[in-house]
Write an enzyme that holds these catalytic residues in place. Structure first.
Site, PDB file in Angstrom:
ATOM      1  CB  THR A  16      37.809   0.242  83.240  1.00 24.14           C
ATOM      2  OG1 THR A  16      36.619  -0.370  83.754  1.00 24.14           O
ATOM      3  CG2 THR A  16      37.440   1.510  82.487  1.00 24.14           C
ATOM      4  CG  ASP A  66      39.664  10.418  80.024  1.00 24.56           C
ATOM      5  OD1 ASP A  66      39.895  10.070  81.195  1.00 24.56           O
ATOM      6  OD2 ASP A  66      38.742   9.932  79.334  1.00 24.56           O
ATOM      7  N   GLY A  91      28.298   6.121  86.930  1.00 24.44           N
ATOM      8  CA  GLY A  91      28.049   4.992  87.816  1.00 24.44           C
ATOM      9  C   GLY A  91      27.754   5.487  89.225  1.00 24.44           C
ATOM     10  CD  GLU A 103      29.529   1.315  84.936  1.00 25.74           C
ATOM     11  OE1 GLU A 103      29.251   2.336  84.268  1.00 25.74           O
ATOM     12  OE2 GLU A 103      30.585   1.198  85.584  1.00 25.74           O
ATOM     13  CG  HIS A 122      58.098  52.693  69.636  1.00 21.96           C
ATOM     14  ND1 HIS A 122      57.350  53.312  70.600  1.00 21.96           N
ATOM     15  CD2 HIS A 122      59.235  53.411  69.541  1.00 21.96           C
ATOM     16  CE1 HIS A 122      58.003  54.370  71.046  1.00 21.96           C
ATOM     17  NE2 HIS A 122      59.145  54.456  70.424  1.00 21.96           N
ATOM     18  CB  ALA A 177      60.550  53.055  66.250  1.00 17.06           C
ATOM     19  CG  ASN A 210      67.479  36.180  63.361  1.00 20.61           C
ATOM     20  OD1 ASN A 210      66.792  36.657  62.462  1.00 20.61           O
ATOM     21  ND2 ASN A 210      67.000  35.322  64.243  1.00 20.61           N
ATOM     22  CE1 TYR A 211      67.721  30.273  58.403  1.00 25.09           C
ATOM     23  CE2 TYR A 211      65.891  31.270  57.209  1.00 25.09           C
ATOM     24  CZ  TYR A 211      66.681  30.176  57.490  1.00 25.09           C
ATOM     25  OH  TYR A 211      66.436  28.976  56.875  1.00 25.09           O
TER      26      TYR A 211
END
Length: 429
Positions: free
Chosen positions: A66, A90, A122, A136, A327, A344, A350-351
Protein backbone atom coordinates in the site's frame (compact mmCIF):
# COMPACT_ATOMS: atom_id res chain seq x y z
CA UNK A 1 -13.13 -12.90 -6.31
CA UNK A 2 -12.57 -15.95 -8.57
CA UNK A 3 -14.01 -13.93 -11.42
CA UNK A 4 -12.82 -12.62 -14.77
CA UNK A 5 -14.14 -9.21 -13.72
CA UNK A 6 -11.54 -7.18 -11.77
CA UNK A 7 -12.50 -6.85 -8.13
CA UNK A 8 -13.11 -3.10 -8.00
CA UNK A 9 -15.43 -3.30 -11.02
CA UNK A 10 -17.81 -5.64 -9.21
CA UNK A 11 -21.03 -3.71 -8.55
CA UNK A 12 -22.79 -2.73 -5.36
CA UNK A 13 -26.18 -1.19 -5.98
CA UNK A 14 -25.60 -1.52 -9.75
CA UNK A 15 -22.44 0.63 -9.52
CA UNK A 16 -18.82 -0.49 -9.66
CA UNK A 17 -17.15 -0.38 -6.25
CA UNK A 18 -14.44 1.96 -7.50
CA UNK A 19 -17.13 4.40 -8.66
CA UNK A 20 -18.54 4.49 -5.14
CA UNK A 21 -15.06 5.48 -3.92
CA UNK A 22 -14.82 8.21 -6.57
CA UNK A 23 -18.32 9.41 -5.67
CA UNK A 24 -17.19 9.91 -2.08
CA UNK A 25 -14.10 11.86 -3.20
CA UNK A 26 -16.23 14.08 -5.41
CA UNK A 27 -18.71 14.66 -2.61
CA UNK A 28 -15.81 15.81 -0.42
CA UNK A 29 -14.96 18.46 -3.03
CA UNK A 30 -11.45 17.09 -3.60
CA UNK A 31 -9.38 19.29 -5.90
CA UNK A 32 -7.72 16.30 -7.57
CA UNK A 33 -8.64 12.63 -7.72
CA UNK A 34 -5.91 10.14 -8.60
CA UNK A 35 -6.67 6.44 -9.04
CA UNK A 36 -3.73 4.07 -8.67
CA UNK A 37 -4.03 1.09 -11.01
CA UNK A 38 -1.90 -1.88 -11.95
CA UNK A 39 -0.92 -2.96 -15.45
CA UNK A 40 -2.52 -6.35 -14.73
CA UNK A 41 -6.02 -4.78 -14.95
CA UNK A 42 -6.42 -2.84 -18.20
CA UNK A 43 -10.20 -2.96 -17.72
CA UNK A 44 -9.90 -0.90 -14.54
CA UNK A 45 -7.73 1.67 -16.28
CA UNK A 46 -10.19 1.96 -19.16
CA UNK A 47 -13.07 2.38 -16.72
CA UNK A 48 -11.30 5.20 -14.86
CA UNK A 49 -10.18 6.96 -18.03
CA UNK A 50 -13.76 6.95 -19.31
CA UNK A 51 -14.97 8.61 -16.12
CA UNK A 52 -12.11 10.89 -15.07
CA UNK A 53 -9.66 11.04 -18.00
CA UNK A 54 -6.01 10.00 -18.38
CA UNK A 55 -4.80 12.64 -15.93
CA UNK A 56 -6.50 10.75 -13.10
CA UNK A 57 -4.35 7.63 -13.61
CA UNK A 58 -1.22 6.62 -11.69
CA UNK A 59 0.34 3.21 -12.33
CA UNK A 60 1.83 0.91 -9.70
CA UNK A 61 4.02 -1.64 -11.43
CA UNK A 62 4.77 -4.07 -9.94
CA UNK A 63 2.50 -4.07 -6.85
CA UNK A 64 4.65 -3.87 -3.72
CA UNK A 65 2.22 -2.91 -0.97
CA UNK A 66 0.00 0.00 0.00
CA UNK A 67 2.82 2.42 0.73
CA UNK A 68 4.32 1.71 -2.67
CA UNK A 69 0.88 2.27 -4.27
CA UNK A 70 0.56 5.73 -2.73
CA UNK A 71 4.06 6.67 -3.86
CA UNK A 72 2.96 5.82 -7.40
CA UNK A 73 0.69 8.88 -7.20
CA UNK A 74 3.48 11.24 -6.12
CA UNK A 75 4.26 12.54 -9.59
CA UNK A 76 0.57 13.16 -10.33
CA UNK A 77 0.36 15.25 -7.14
CA UNK A 78 3.56 17.20 -7.76
CA UNK A 79 3.08 20.81 -6.68
CA UNK A 80 -0.13 20.07 -4.77
CA UNK A 81 0.06 21.65 -1.31
CA UNK A 82 -3.22 20.57 0.29
CA UNK A 83 -4.09 17.51 2.30
CA UNK A 84 -4.12 14.11 0.65
CA UNK A 85 -6.66 11.48 1.70
CA UNK A 86 -6.11 7.85 0.72
CA UNK A 87 -9.17 5.66 0.19
CA UNK A 88 -9.73 2.29 -1.47
CA UNK A 89 -11.51 1.02 -4.55
CA UNK A 90 -12.87 -2.03 -2.74
CA UNK A 91 -14.53 -0.09 0.11
CA UNK A 92 -17.86 0.83 -1.50
CA UNK A 93 -19.87 1.94 1.53
CA UNK A 94 -17.57 4.74 2.73
CA UNK A 95 -19.26 8.13 2.40
CA UNK A 96 -17.92 11.68 2.38
CA UNK A 97 -19.39 12.22 5.85
CA UNK A 98 -17.30 9.31 7.17
CA UNK A 99 -14.10 10.71 5.64
CA UNK A 100 -14.47 14.39 6.56
CA UNK A 101 -13.14 14.07 10.15
CA UNK A 102 -9.63 13.12 8.90
CA UNK A 103 -9.09 16.60 7.49
CA UNK A 104 -7.74 19.56 9.42
CA UNK A 105 -4.95 17.84 11.29
CA UNK A 106 -1.36 19.09 11.17
CA UNK A 107 0.10 15.62 10.89
CA UNK A 108 -1.21 12.16 10.01
CA UNK A 109 -4.86 11.21 10.62
CA UNK A 110 -6.28 7.72 10.30
CA UNK A 111 -9.85 6.41 10.26
CA UNK A 112 -10.31 3.56 12.70
CA UNK A 113 -13.27 1.45 13.74
CA UNK A 114 -14.28 -0.75 16.65
CA UNK A 115 -14.32 -4.27 15.19
CA UNK A 116 -16.83 -6.88 16.24
CA UNK A 117 -14.15 -9.45 15.45
CA UNK A 118 -10.70 -7.83 15.05
CA UNK A 119 -9.23 -10.96 13.44
CA UNK A 120 -6.58 -10.09 10.86
CA UNK A 121 -7.13 -6.31 10.95
CA UNK A 122 -4.22 -4.03 11.78
CA UNK A 123 -4.55 -2.69 15.34
CA UNK A 124 -4.50 0.97 16.36
CA UNK A 125 -2.25 1.49 19.35
CA UNK A 126 -3.53 4.69 21.01
CA UNK A 127 -2.17 6.48 24.06
CA UNK A 128 -4.36 9.35 25.23
CA UNK A 129 -5.29 11.25 22.07
CA UNK A 130 -2.20 10.11 20.17
CA UNK A 131 -2.10 7.28 17.68
CA UNK A 132 1.19 5.65 18.56
CA UNK A 133 1.33 2.97 15.86
CA UNK A 134 -0.60 0.73 13.53
CA UNK A 135 0.50 -2.85 13.94
CA UNK A 136 -0.34 -5.54 11.40
CA UNK A 137 -1.98 -8.58 12.99
CA UNK A 138 0.74 -10.93 11.71
CA UNK A 139 3.36 -8.92 13.53
CA UNK A 140 1.40 -8.04 16.69
CA UNK A 141 2.01 -9.28 20.21
CA UNK A 142 -0.76 -10.95 22.19
CA UNK A 143 -1.29 -7.68 24.07
CA UNK A 144 -1.76 -5.70 20.83
CA UNK A 145 -4.00 -8.40 19.34
CA UNK A 146 -6.39 -7.84 22.25
CA UNK A 147 -7.06 -4.28 21.03
CA UNK A 148 -10.45 -3.85 19.31
CA UNK A 149 -9.63 -0.52 17.65
CA UNK A 150 -8.68 -1.42 14.08
CA UNK A 151 -7.28 0.32 11.03
CA UNK A 152 -9.58 1.00 8.07
CA UNK A 153 -6.63 1.92 5.84
CA UNK A 154 -8.03 5.40 5.18
CA UNK A 155 -5.42 8.04 6.00
CA UNK A 156 -4.87 11.77 5.46
CA UNK A 157 -1.85 14.06 5.74
CA UNK A 158 -0.47 17.22 4.11
CA UNK A 159 0.92 16.24 0.73
CA UNK A 160 4.54 17.21 1.33
CA UNK A 161 4.64 15.49 4.73
CA UNK A 162 3.02 12.33 3.38
CA UNK A 163 5.53 11.78 0.59
CA UNK A 164 8.49 12.75 2.78
CA UNK A 165 7.46 10.04 5.26
CA UNK A 166 6.78 7.49 2.52
CA UNK A 167 10.32 7.93 1.23
CA UNK A 168 11.56 6.47 4.55
CA UNK A 169 9.25 3.45 4.56
CA UNK A 170 11.10 0.14 4.09
CA UNK A 171 9.95 -3.36 3.20
CA UNK A 172 11.61 -5.06 6.15
CA UNK A 173 8.59 -7.06 7.25
CA UNK A 174 7.09 -10.55 6.94
CA UNK A 175 5.53 -9.86 3.52
CA UNK A 176 8.41 -7.87 2.05
CA UNK A 177 6.06 -5.00 1.18
CA UNK A 178 6.03 -1.27 1.79
CA UNK A 179 3.29 -0.70 4.35
CA UNK A 180 1.43 2.60 4.31
CA UNK A 181 0.76 2.06 8.00
CA UNK A 182 4.48 2.60 8.81
CA UNK A 183 3.89 6.30 8.09
CA UNK A 184 2.23 6.72 11.50
CA UNK A 185 5.25 5.59 13.51
CA UNK A 186 7.63 7.56 11.28
CA UNK A 187 5.53 10.71 11.71
CA UNK A 188 5.46 10.32 15.47
CA UNK A 189 9.23 9.82 15.66
CA UNK A 190 9.67 12.99 13.61
CA UNK A 191 7.54 14.93 16.07
CA UNK A 192 4.37 15.25 13.97
CA UNK A 193 0.85 14.83 15.31
CA UNK A 194 -0.74 11.43 14.78
CA UNK A 195 -4.36 10.80 15.57
CA UNK A 196 -7.26 8.44 14.92
CA UNK A 197 -10.87 9.32 14.16
CA UNK A 198 -13.56 6.67 14.06
CA UNK A 199 -16.25 5.51 11.64
CA UNK A 200 -18.71 2.63 11.82
CA UNK A 201 -17.39 -0.81 10.94
CA UNK A 202 -19.93 -1.26 8.13
CA UNK A 203 -18.87 2.02 6.49
CA UNK A 204 -15.24 0.89 6.14
CA UNK A 205 -15.99 -2.67 5.10
CA UNK A 206 -13.64 -3.96 2.42
CA UNK A 207 -14.69 -6.53 -0.17
CA UNK A 208 -12.36 -9.43 -0.95
CA UNK A 209 -14.74 -12.27 -1.88
CA UNK A 210 -18.10 -12.94 -3.45
CA UNK A 211 -19.55 -13.52 0.02
CA UNK A 212 -18.30 -10.12 1.20
CA UNK A 213 -19.67 -8.54 -1.98
CA UNK A 214 -23.10 -9.94 -1.11
CA UNK A 215 -22.71 -8.64 2.44
CA UNK A 216 -21.83 -5.16 1.14
CA UNK A 217 -24.87 -5.28 -1.16
CA UNK A 218 -27.10 -6.19 1.78
CA UNK A 219 -25.74 -3.30 3.86
CA UNK A 220 -26.16 -0.91 0.94
CA UNK A 221 -29.76 -2.00 0.40
CA UNK A 222 -30.55 -1.67 4.10
CA UNK A 223 -29.46 1.97 4.08
CA UNK A 224 -31.41 2.68 0.87
CA UNK A 225 -34.60 1.17 2.26
CA UNK A 226 -34.35 3.01 5.56
CA UNK A 227 -33.71 6.29 3.74
CA UNK A 228 -36.71 5.92 1.44
CA UNK A 229 -39.06 4.93 4.26
CA UNK A 230 -37.86 7.87 6.36
CA UNK A 231 -38.76 10.10 3.39
CA UNK A 232 -42.32 8.81 3.13
CA UNK A 233 -42.14 5.75 0.85
CA UNK A 234 -44.34 2.82 1.92
CA UNK A 235 -42.89 -0.71 1.74
CA UNK A 236 -44.68 -3.55 3.50
CA UNK A 237 -41.74 -5.92 2.96
CA UNK A 238 -38.71 -3.67 2.49
CA UNK A 239 -36.25 -6.53 2.71
CA UNK A 240 -37.58 -7.80 -0.65
CA UNK A 241 -37.17 -4.51 -2.53
CA UNK A 242 -33.83 -3.78 -4.24
CA UNK A 243 -32.63 -0.34 -5.27
CA UNK A 244 -29.83 0.99 -7.47
CA UNK A 245 -27.39 3.62 -6.31
CA UNK A 246 -29.29 6.40 -8.10
CA UNK A 247 -32.93 5.33 -7.64
CA UNK A 248 -35.28 8.24 -6.94
CA UNK A 249 -38.67 7.62 -5.31
CA UNK A 250 -41.08 10.37 -4.26
CA UNK A 251 -42.97 10.54 -0.98
CA UNK A 252 -46.34 8.83 -0.93
CA UNK A 253 -45.25 6.06 -3.30
CA UNK A 254 -46.20 2.50 -2.40
CA UNK A 255 -43.75 -0.25 -3.36
CA UNK A 256 -45.11 -3.75 -2.97
CA UNK A 257 -42.88 -6.78 -2.21
CA UNK A 258 -40.30 -8.14 -4.66
CA UNK A 259 -39.63 -5.09 -6.81
CA UNK A 260 -36.20 -4.46 -8.40
CA UNK A 261 -34.89 -1.07 -9.53
CA UNK A 262 -32.01 -0.92 -11.99
CA UNK A 263 -29.97 2.24 -12.66
CA UNK A 264 -31.61 5.54 -13.62
CA UNK A 265 -35.12 4.88 -12.33
CA UNK A 266 -37.28 7.79 -11.19
CA UNK A 267 -40.65 7.32 -9.50
CA UNK A 268 -42.66 10.42 -8.67
CA UNK A 269 -44.74 10.73 -5.53
CA UNK A 270 -48.00 8.89 -5.11
CA UNK A 271 -47.24 6.11 -7.58
CA UNK A 272 -47.81 2.43 -6.86
CA UNK A 273 -45.26 -0.18 -7.94
CA UNK A 274 -46.80 -3.60 -7.63
CA UNK A 275 -45.04 -6.88 -6.90
CA UNK A 276 -42.48 -8.55 -9.14
CA UNK A 277 -41.88 -5.52 -11.35
CA UNK A 278 -38.49 -4.46 -12.74
CA UNK A 279 -37.78 -0.80 -13.49
CA UNK A 280 -34.58 0.48 -15.12
CA UNK A 281 -33.84 3.70 -16.99
CA UNK A 282 -37.48 4.68 -16.71
CA UNK A 283 -39.66 7.42 -15.26
CA UNK A 284 -42.96 6.76 -13.50
CA UNK A 285 -45.28 9.73 -13.08
CA UNK A 286 -47.44 10.84 -10.16
CA UNK A 287 -50.23 8.40 -9.25
CA UNK A 288 -49.20 5.98 -11.99
CA UNK A 289 -49.51 2.26 -11.37
CA UNK A 290 -47.01 -0.36 -12.54
CA UNK A 291 -47.40 -4.13 -12.41
CA UNK A 292 -47.58 -6.68 -11.02
CA UNK A 293 -45.05 -8.46 -13.20
CA UNK A 294 -44.29 -5.40 -15.34
CA UNK A 295 -40.97 -4.47 -16.92
CA UNK A 296 -40.01 -0.88 -17.64
CA UNK A 297 -36.85 -0.58 -19.73
CA UNK A 298 -34.71 2.46 -20.59
CA UNK A 299 -36.67 5.29 -22.15
CA UNK A 300 -40.03 4.30 -20.71
CA UNK A 301 -41.71 7.52 -19.56
CA UNK A 302 -45.07 7.13 -17.84
CA UNK A 303 -47.19 10.22 -17.32
CA UNK A 304 -49.61 10.94 -14.50
CA UNK A 305 -52.13 8.16 -13.72
CA UNK A 306 -50.76 5.85 -16.42
CA UNK A 307 -51.52 2.17 -15.83
CA UNK A 308 -49.05 -0.51 -16.92
CA UNK A 309 -50.39 -3.89 -15.90
CA UNK A 310 -49.26 -7.46 -15.55
CA UNK A 311 -46.78 -8.86 -18.07
CA UNK A 312 -46.44 -5.59 -19.95
CA UNK A 313 -43.00 -4.52 -21.19
CA UNK A 314 -42.31 -0.89 -22.11
CA UNK A 315 -39.12 0.33 -23.80
CA UNK A 316 -38.44 3.85 -25.10
CA UNK A 317 -42.12 4.81 -25.14
CA UNK A 318 -43.75 7.90 -23.66
CA UNK A 319 -47.27 7.42 -22.32
CA UNK A 320 -49.50 10.44 -21.76
CA UNK A 321 -51.78 11.10 -18.80
CA UNK A 322 -54.18 8.27 -18.06
CA UNK A 323 -53.02 5.96 -20.85
CA UNK A 324 -53.42 2.24 -20.16
CA UNK A 325 -51.83 -1.04 -21.18
CA UNK A 326 -53.31 -3.44 -18.67
CA UNK A 327 -52.05 -6.85 -19.75
CA UNK A 328 -49.70 -8.91 -21.87
CA UNK A 329 -48.31 -6.25 -24.21
CA UNK A 330 -44.99 -5.10 -25.65
CA UNK A 331 -44.63 -1.37 -26.29
CA UNK A 332 -41.27 -0.56 -27.86
CA UNK A 333 -40.13 2.72 -29.46
CA UNK A 334 -42.95 5.21 -29.80
CA UNK A 335 -45.60 7.14 -27.92
CA UNK A 336 -49.08 6.62 -26.55
CA UNK A 337 -51.32 9.64 -26.17
CA UNK A 338 -53.30 10.66 -23.10
CA UNK A 339 -56.27 8.46 -22.35
CA UNK A 340 -55.42 5.86 -24.99
CA UNK A 341 -56.10 2.19 -24.29
CA UNK A 342 -53.79 -0.59 -25.48
CA UNK A 343 -55.53 -3.96 -25.47
CA UNK A 344 -54.17 -7.24 -24.15
CA UNK A 345 -51.65 -8.96 -26.39
CA UNK A 346 -50.81 -5.85 -28.41
CA UNK A 347 -47.33 -5.67 -29.90
CA UNK A 348 -45.42 -2.67 -31.22
CA UNK A 349 -43.46 -4.41 -34.00
CA UNK A 350 -40.54 -1.99 -33.84
CA UNK A 351 -37.65 -3.96 -35.40
CA UNK A 352 -37.31 -5.01 -39.03
CA UNK A 353 -34.16 -7.04 -38.47
CA UNK A 354 -31.88 -4.07 -39.16
CA UNK A 355 -33.42 -0.86 -37.77
CA UNK A 356 -35.83 0.26 -35.06
CA UNK A 357 -38.96 2.20 -36.02
CA UNK A 358 -41.56 4.14 -34.04
CA UNK A 359 -45.24 3.55 -33.38
CA UNK A 360 -47.32 6.62 -32.51
CA UNK A 361 -50.72 6.12 -30.88
CA UNK A 362 -52.82 9.26 -30.54
CA UNK A 363 -54.84 10.62 -27.64
CA UNK A 364 -57.97 8.67 -26.80
CA UNK A 365 -57.19 5.94 -29.31
CA UNK A 366 -58.32 2.36 -28.67
CA UNK A 367 -56.22 -0.58 -29.83
CA UNK A 368 -58.06 -3.90 -29.62
CA UNK A 369 -56.60 -7.03 -28.10
CA UNK A 370 -54.05 -9.16 -29.94
CA UNK A 371 -53.14 -6.42 -32.42
CA UNK A 372 -49.77 -6.02 -34.10
CA UNK A 373 -48.78 -2.48 -35.02
CA UNK A 374 -46.00 -2.73 -37.61
CA UNK A 375 -43.75 0.32 -37.32
CA UNK A 376 -43.35 2.89 -38.62
CA UNK A 377 -47.05 3.51 -38.17
CA UNK A 378 -49.36 6.13 -36.64
CA UNK A 379 -52.76 5.58 -35.03
CA UNK A 380 -54.54 8.93 -34.95
CA UNK A 381 -56.38 10.62 -32.09
CA UNK A 382 -59.59 8.83 -31.22
CA UNK A 383 -58.99 6.08 -33.79
CA UNK A 384 -59.77 2.42 -33.16
CA UNK A 385 -58.00 -0.78 -34.17
CA UNK A 386 -60.12 -3.93 -34.25
CA UNK A 387 -58.96 -6.91 -32.23
CA UNK A 388 -56.54 -9.25 -33.97
CA UNK A 389 -55.50 -6.71 -36.59
CA UNK A 390 -52.07 -6.45 -38.19
CA UNK A 391 -51.75 -2.73 -38.92
CA UNK A 392 -49.20 -1.74 -41.53
CA UNK A 393 -50.66 1.60 -42.70
CA UNK A 394 -51.43 4.79 -40.81
CA UNK A 395 -54.90 5.08 -39.28
CA UNK A 396 -56.29 8.61 -39.40
CA UNK A 397 -57.99 10.30 -36.46
CA UNK A 398 -61.44 8.89 -35.76
CA UNK A 399 -61.07 5.95 -38.18
CA UNK A 400 -61.62 2.26 -37.47
CA UNK A 401 -58.93 -0.07 -38.82
CA UNK A 402 -59.72 -3.73 -39.46
CA UNK A 403 -56.76 -5.70 -40.79
CA UNK A 404 -57.66 -9.36 -40.55
CA UNK A 405 -59.11 -12.06 -42.78
CA UNK A 406 -62.91 -12.29 -42.77
CA UNK A 407 -64.34 -15.11 -40.66
CA UNK A 408 -65.83 -18.11 -42.56
CA UNK A 409 -67.98 -20.73 -40.79
CA UNK A 410 -68.22 -24.07 -42.66
CA UNK A 411 -71.31 -26.01 -41.69
CA UNK A 412 -70.66 -29.57 -40.49
CA UNK A 413 -66.94 -29.46 -41.27
CA UNK A 414 -65.77 -30.01 -37.68
CA UNK A 415 -68.03 -33.07 -37.14
CA UNK A 416 -66.91 -34.69 -40.39
CA UNK A 417 -63.24 -34.06 -39.55
CA UNK A 418 -63.51 -35.46 -36.03
CA UNK A 419 -65.42 -38.55 -37.15
CA UNK A 420 -62.75 -39.28 -39.79
CA UNK A 421 -59.86 -38.87 -37.36
CA UNK A 422 -61.50 -41.02 -34.69
CA UNK A 423 -61.97 -43.77 -37.24
CA UNK A 424 -58.31 -43.58 -38.29
CA UNK A 425 -57.19 -43.75 -34.68
CA UNK A 426 -59.44 -46.72 -33.96
CA UNK A 427 -58.08 -48.60 -37.01
CA UNK A 428 -54.52 -48.37 -35.62
CA UNK A 429 -55.40 -50.11 -32.35
Amino acid sequence: MKSSLPKVLHPVGHRAMVDHAIDAAEALGCEKIIVVVGNHSPEVRAHIVKRLGEDAIAVQDPPCGTGHAVRAAEEALKGFEGEVVITYGDVPLLKATDIEPVFGGKGVSVIGFEARDPGAYGRLVIEGETLVAITEAKEASAEVLAIRACNSGVMAAPSQLLFTLLADVTNENAKGEYYLTDVVELARKAGHDTRAVFAGEDAVMGVNSQAELAEAEALFQKVQRETFMANGVTMSAPETVHFAYDTQVGAGTVIEPFVVFGPNAVVEGGARIRSFSHIEGAKVGTKAEVGPYARLRPGADLGEKVKIGNFVEVKNVTLGTGAKANHLAYLGDGSVGAGANIGAGTIFCNYDGFFKHRTEVGEGAFVGSNSSLVAPVTIGDGAMVGSGSVVTKNVEAGELALARAPQVNKSGWAKRFMDTMRAKKAAKK
